[in-house]
Design an enzyme around this catalytic site. Structure first.
Site, PDB file in Angstrom:
ATOM      1  N   CYS A  49       0.830  -1.202   0.000  1.00 57.59           N
ATOM      2  CA  CYS A  49       0.000   0.000   0.000  1.00 57.59           C
ATOM      3  C   CYS A  49       0.869   1.258   0.000  1.00 57.59           C
ATOM      4  O   CYS A  49       2.062   1.202   0.297  1.00 57.59           O
ATOM      5  CB  CYS A  49      -0.915   0.011   1.217  1.00 57.59           C
ATOM      6  SG  CYS A  49      -1.960  -1.455   1.350  1.00 57.59           S
ATOM      7  N   ARG A  51       1.427   1.558  -5.991  1.00 55.12           N
ATOM      8  CA  ARG A  51       1.509   0.635  -4.864  1.00 55.12           C
ATOM      9  C   ARG A  51       0.149   0.053  -4.475  1.00 55.12           C
ATOM     10  O   ARG A  51       0.081  -0.815  -3.600  1.00 55.12           O
ATOM     11  CB  ARG A  51       2.116   1.340  -3.642  1.00 55.12           C
ATOM     12  CG  ARG A  51       3.554   1.753  -3.831  1.00 55.12           C
ATOM     13  CD  ARG A  51       4.140   2.279  -2.533  1.00 55.12           C
ATOM     14  NE  ARG A  51       4.184   1.266  -1.488  1.00 55.12           N
ATOM     15  CZ  ARG A  51       5.178   0.404  -1.312  1.00 55.12           C
ATOM     16  NH1 ARG A  51       6.215   0.428  -2.124  1.00 55.12           N
ATOM     17  NH2 ARG A  51       5.144  -0.478  -0.332  1.00 55.12           N
ATOM     18  N   TRP A  58      -3.710  -1.695  -1.429  1.00 56.74           N
ATOM     19  CA  TRP A  58      -3.620  -2.955  -2.154  1.00 56.74           C
ATOM     20  C   TRP A  58      -4.174  -4.013  -1.206  1.00 56.74           C
ATOM     21  O   TRP A  58      -3.558  -4.367  -0.220  1.00 56.74           O
ATOM     22  CB  TRP A  58      -2.172  -3.279  -2.531  1.00 56.74           C
ATOM     23  CG  TRP A  58      -2.079  -4.485  -3.409  1.00 56.74           C
ATOM     24  CD1 TRP A  58      -1.893  -5.770  -3.019  1.00 56.74           C
ATOM     25  CD2 TRP A  58      -2.179  -4.510  -4.828  1.00 56.74           C
ATOM     26  NE1 TRP A  58      -1.871  -6.597  -4.105  1.00 56.74           N
ATOM     27  CE2 TRP A  58      -2.042  -5.855  -5.234  1.00 56.74           C
ATOM     28  CE3 TRP A  58      -2.376  -3.530  -5.790  1.00 56.74           C
ATOM     29  CZ2 TRP A  58      -2.093  -6.234  -6.571  1.00 56.74           C
ATOM     30  CZ3 TRP A  58      -2.411  -3.916  -7.113  1.00 56.74           C
ATOM     31  CH2 TRP A  58      -2.276  -5.248  -7.485  1.00 56.74           C
ATOM     32  N   ASN A  68       0.734   0.011   5.826  1.00 55.28           N
ATOM     33  CA  ASN A  68       1.225  -0.756   4.686  1.00 55.28           C
ATOM     34  C   ASN A  68       1.847  -2.026   5.234  1.00 55.28           C
ATOM     35  O   ASN A  68       2.720  -1.976   6.091  1.00 55.28           O
ATOM     36  CB  ASN A  68       2.276   0.052   3.917  1.00 55.28           C
ATOM     37  CG  ASN A  68       3.038  -0.813   2.924  1.00 55.28           C
ATOM     38  OD1 ASN A  68       2.463  -1.697   2.285  1.00 55.28           O
ATOM     39  ND2 ASN A  68       4.330  -0.573   2.790  1.00 55.28           N
ATOM     40  N   GLY A  69       1.383  -3.188   4.754  1.00 57.32           N
ATOM     41  CA  GLY A  69       1.949  -4.443   5.219  1.00 57.32           C
ATOM     42  C   GLY A  69       0.904  -5.362   5.802  1.00 57.32           C
ATOM     43  O   GLY A  69      -0.289  -5.259   5.484  1.00 57.32           O
ATOM     44  N   GLU A  89      11.498 -20.482 -17.429  1.00 54.53           N
ATOM     45  CA  GLU A  89      11.207 -19.089 -17.096  1.00 54.53           C
ATOM     46  C   GLU A  89      12.395 -18.184 -17.418  1.00 54.53           C
ATOM     47  O   GLU A  89      12.220 -17.075 -17.927  1.00 54.53           O
ATOM     48  CB  GLU A  89      10.820 -18.969 -15.619  1.00 54.53           C
ATOM     49  CG  GLU A  89      10.582 -17.556 -15.119  1.00 54.53           C
ATOM     50  CD  GLU A  89       9.454 -16.824 -15.831  1.00 54.53           C
ATOM     51  OE1 GLU A  89       9.355 -15.600 -15.650  1.00 54.53           O
ATOM     52  OE2 GLU A  89       8.680 -17.458 -16.575  1.00 54.53           O
ATOM     53  N   LYS A  95      12.348 -14.996 -20.062  1.00 57.58           N
ATOM     54  CA  LYS A  95      12.754 -13.633 -19.734  1.00 57.58           C
ATOM     55  C   LYS A  95      13.735 -13.104 -20.782  1.00 57.58           C
ATOM     56  O   LYS A  95      13.638 -11.951 -21.215  1.00 57.58           O
ATOM     57  CB  LYS A  95      13.407 -13.580 -18.335  1.00 57.58           C
ATOM     58  CG  LYS A  95      12.447 -13.803 -17.183  1.00 57.58           C
ATOM     59  CD  LYS A  95      11.564 -12.623 -16.873  1.00 57.58           C
ATOM     60  CE  LYS A  95      10.206 -12.683 -17.480  1.00 57.58           C
ATOM     61  NZ  LYS A  95       9.326 -13.755 -17.200  1.00 57.58           N
ATOM     62  N   GLU A 143      11.856 -12.419 -24.048  1.00 56.26           N
ATOM     63  CA  GLU A 143      10.915 -11.299 -23.938  1.00 56.26           C
ATOM     64  C   GLU A 143      11.600  -9.942 -24.063  1.00 56.26           C
ATOM     65  O   GLU A 143      11.086  -9.045 -24.731  1.00 56.26           O
ATOM     66  CB  GLU A 143      10.189 -11.346 -22.588  1.00 56.26           C
ATOM     67  CG  GLU A 143       9.096 -12.380 -22.474  1.00 56.26           C
ATOM     68  CD  GLU A 143       8.452 -12.359 -21.101  1.00 56.26           C
ATOM     69  OE1 GLU A 143       7.221 -12.280 -21.049  1.00 56.26           O
ATOM     70  OE2 GLU A 143       9.179 -12.413 -20.091  1.00 56.26           O
ATOM     71  N   HIS A 178      18.404 -35.458 -27.521  1.00 51.38           N
ATOM     72  CA  HIS A 178      17.390 -35.911 -28.466  1.00 51.38           C
ATOM     73  C   HIS A 178      17.051 -34.825 -29.479  1.00 51.38           C
ATOM     74  O   HIS A 178      15.946 -34.812 -30.019  1.00 51.38           O
ATOM     75  CB  HIS A 178      16.135 -36.358 -27.715  1.00 51.38           C
ATOM     76  CG  HIS A 178      16.358 -37.560 -26.860  1.00 51.38           C
ATOM     77  ND1 HIS A 178      16.353 -38.840 -27.353  1.00 51.38           N
ATOM     78  CD2 HIS A 178      16.627 -37.659 -25.537  1.00 51.38           C
ATOM     79  CE1 HIS A 178      16.590 -39.698 -26.371  1.00 51.38           C
ATOM     80  NE2 HIS A 178      16.761 -39.002 -25.246  1.00 51.38           N
ATOM     81  N   LYS A 226       1.042  -6.429 -21.087  1.00 48.35           N
ATOM     82  CA  LYS A 226       1.092  -6.962 -19.731  1.00 48.35           C
ATOM     83  C   LYS A 226       0.011  -8.009 -19.492  1.00 48.35           C
ATOM     84  O   LYS A 226       0.241  -9.009 -18.829  1.00 48.35           O
ATOM     85  CB  LYS A 226       0.949  -5.813 -18.711  1.00 48.35           C
ATOM     86  CG  LYS A 226       1.079  -6.250 -17.259  1.00 48.35           C
ATOM     87  CD  LYS A 226       2.460  -6.820 -16.986  1.00 48.35           C
ATOM     88  CE  LYS A 226       2.617  -7.297 -15.552  1.00 48.35           C
ATOM     89  NZ  LYS A 226       3.868  -8.046 -15.363  1.00 48.35           N
TER      90      LYS A 226
END
Length: 608
Positions: free
Chosen positions: A2, A27, A74, A101-102, A481, A485, A488, A504, A603
């Protein structure tokens, strides 16, 4: 994740708070609110949705108040409603309010205690316990009340409080989340990010964890254990305003890579308390969980790779067969489903069209459905029986980073919960894994703070025409992954394979000096990985290994080694992926590319 902004000074507070929140909206944008100290009472404006809704609710009229605080939320505990929006009040809303926040991990126990003492709660949030604790501890000195409240709280959080009886005063404290003081001329700010007030002052002070800070227009005082301590060093920030929104990082992607410890810590949060594992409702009874015969994980892109990690850990710990599948293919396969099948859809945005269609199909076919997403109220949450949320805050960079590690952490919690209910792991092993999982954010931070040869490797290979990524077992989805990256954001042709499958076909692609990135952390197939490395080196390839701290053997087999902290095998994915993110990042930057907005990508993919 947040955003917090507080102001005391000589100017009108409302426009400064709203502008600060605009700069902090990245945030959190579930809801927002402000509290202003007016003559007779604290005055509040709160609104659900993006900040424009709060601006509209606050109106264009001015306010004489020169003292207030604001928050952009958030959501982690409680639905996205005005009732749960901050600032939060206690039993006397006219007098006292806080923003946070948290996460307060022990809020359940604290709430039970406070309710028993007569406190009435008005929100579903964990944060509301803080304002009631302050009410209980307050005896005329707000800073000392917060000094007494702080040790009662478990978790990671930043708090700012306002009290009507103390004009021109705000108090705050932080524990493992950001809080910064901005010192102006006849005014002082308190915020979760420098971005909130950079247009007003560049002189800042960073409190330490556990230091209670008291701000007035004249400046700031700091207290530890109730005793005033020396003023921390004042630093002058030379960022521009765009840099401030990126936290001083050169790009949002780099900022988000470095936010991974916080994102994982928030996602684990109060779901792990000691050796107690608490997950939100899974939409199934314990008997139904014990009767599950099969799990299908549907996702796309990075979320699919997290799902492959999920297959390994759920099968190992909960002993349920798991099939990860690409959502866009699965929905056209006429999949075989039944009531004893659980279909898990993973989508960072909650709006990925193929994944939403997949869980909708599964529910209509009679299967049980569960979503893992980062955003409340999104389409996927309306198509499933139950939802588990990661708690990453907004991810601006198109290439996902912190959402992957948070998804892996949440899948680990889910796997342990299934194992606990199905009794497929002894309790002492569950306790051991929970302890290690709780250490994961610290391990990621340890890596990010360390020295690694990533820059040298990137400079050597940023012009390479081709990369090959290899992994086995839990290292395979990490390799997938890492390769994604690089593709991308650097546009270098890259392939990723199970190391055992390399001979193979893909081995034909190797040439003298071809960079081959191998995930070679300490797992039970490590010896097999070493054999695969030898096969690539025999063809002249240059091996870059991701290995576990303390493994000196790997240096005999790889040309370059990037070490990650030691952790149990099934938790290694969230660590081993971080150097691959940074390697891709540095290669792309050396090629002069825009990593936040790579070409042809969006996105959120909301079309098939």
């Amino acid at each position: 994740m947040c955003g917090i902004i507080g102001y005391v000074g000589e100017r009108e507070a409302k426009p400064l708070l709203l502008e600060g929140l605009r700069r902090l909206e990245y945030r959190g944008y579930d809801s927002a609110g402000i509290a202003l100290r007016e003559a007779e009472r604290l005055d509040y404006v709160r609104a659900v949705g993006n900040l424009q809704n709060l601006v509209a609710a606050a109106g264009a009229n001015g306010s004489v108040s020169r003292h207030g605080l604001g928050h952009t939320r958030w959501a982690t505990h409680g639905a996205v409603t005005e009732q749960n929006a901050h600032p939060l009040t206690g039993c006397d809303a006219d007098k006292l309010a806080i923003v946070l926040n948290g996460i307060v991990e022990n809020y359940r126990e604290l709430k039970e205690e406070l309710v028993a003492q007569g406190h009435a709660f008005s929100s579903e949030t964990d944060a509301e316990v803080v304002v009631h604790l302050l009410e209980r501890e307050y005896d005329g000195d707000l800073a000392q009340a917060l000094v007494r409240v702080y040790p009662q709280l478990e978790g990671h959080f930043s708090i700012v409080a306002i009290h009507h009886d103390h004009p021109d005063l705000l108090v705050g404290v932080r524990h493992q989340t950001p809080l910064v003081v901005g010192l102006g001329h006849g005014e002082t700010f308190l915020a979760s990010s420098i971005a909130a007030f950079l247009a007003e002052t560049r002189n800042v002070v960073f409190p330490d964890d556990g230091e209670v800070v008291e701000i007035t227009p004249a400046g700031a005082r700091f207290f530890r254990d109730g005793v005033e301590v020396a003023h921390p060093e004042v630093k002058e920030i030379d960022w521009d305003e765009e840099s401030a929104e990126k936290g001083g990082y050169e790009t949002f992607m780099l900022k988000e890579i470095y936010e991974q410890p916080e994102a994982v810590a928030e996602t684990i949060g109060d779901r792990v308390r000691g050796h107690q594992l608490v997950l939100e409702a899974l939409g199934m009874t314990e008997l139904e969980i014990r009767n599950l015969r099969r799990i299908v994980i549907v996702a796309c892109g990075t979320a699919y790779h997290a799902g492959v990690v999920g297959r390994y850990i759920i099968e190992e710990w909960a002993r349920i067969p798991v099939e990860p599948d690409i959502a866009s293919e699965w929905i056209y396969r006429n999949p075989v489903l039944s009531r004893d099948t659980l279909v898990i859809g993973i989508s960072q945005s909650g709006e990925t069209r193929d994944t939403v269609n997949a869980v909708k199909l599964a529910r209509e076919a009679g299967a049980r459905t569960l979503a893992i997403t980062n955003l409340m109220g999104t389409q996927i949450t309306r198509e499933v029986d139950a939802t588990l949320f990661t708690r990453c805050g907004l991810e601006v960079g198109v290439a996902a980073t912190k959402t992957f590690t948070a998804q892996v952490a949440l899948l680990s919690l889910l796997a342990l919960k299934l194992a606990e209910i199905r009794r497929t792991l002894p309790q002492e092993e569950i306790d051991f894994i929970l302890d290690r999982l709780h250490e994961l954010p610290e391990k990621i931070q340890e890596f990010l703070d360390g020295e690694h040869p990533i820059e040298q490797i990137a400079r050597r290979f940023h012009d390479a025409p081709f990369f090959l990524y290899l992994g086995r077992h839990i290292g395979l989805p990490v390799a997938l992954e890492g390769a994604l990256k690089l593709k991308e954001i650097s546009y270098i042709p890259t392939d990723a394979y199970s190391a055992g499958e390399m001979k193979h076909g893909p081995i034909a692609l190797l040439d003298e000096g071809t960079p081959v990135v191998v995930v070679a952390t300490n797992i039970h197939v490590y010896d097999k990985i070493v054999s695969n490395i030898q096969e690539t080196r025999a063809r002249g390839a240059h091996v870059i290994a991701i290995a576990t701290d303390g493994n000196e053997d790997i240096q005999h087999h790889a040309d370059d080694v990037i070490y990650v902290p030691r952790t149990p095998a099934f938790l290694q994915a969230a660590l081993a992926v971080v150097p691959l993110q940074l390697l891709a990042y540095r290669i792309a930057r050396l090629r002069g590319l825009n990593v936040d907005q790579p070409r042809n990508l969006a996105k959120t993919v909301t079309v098939e």
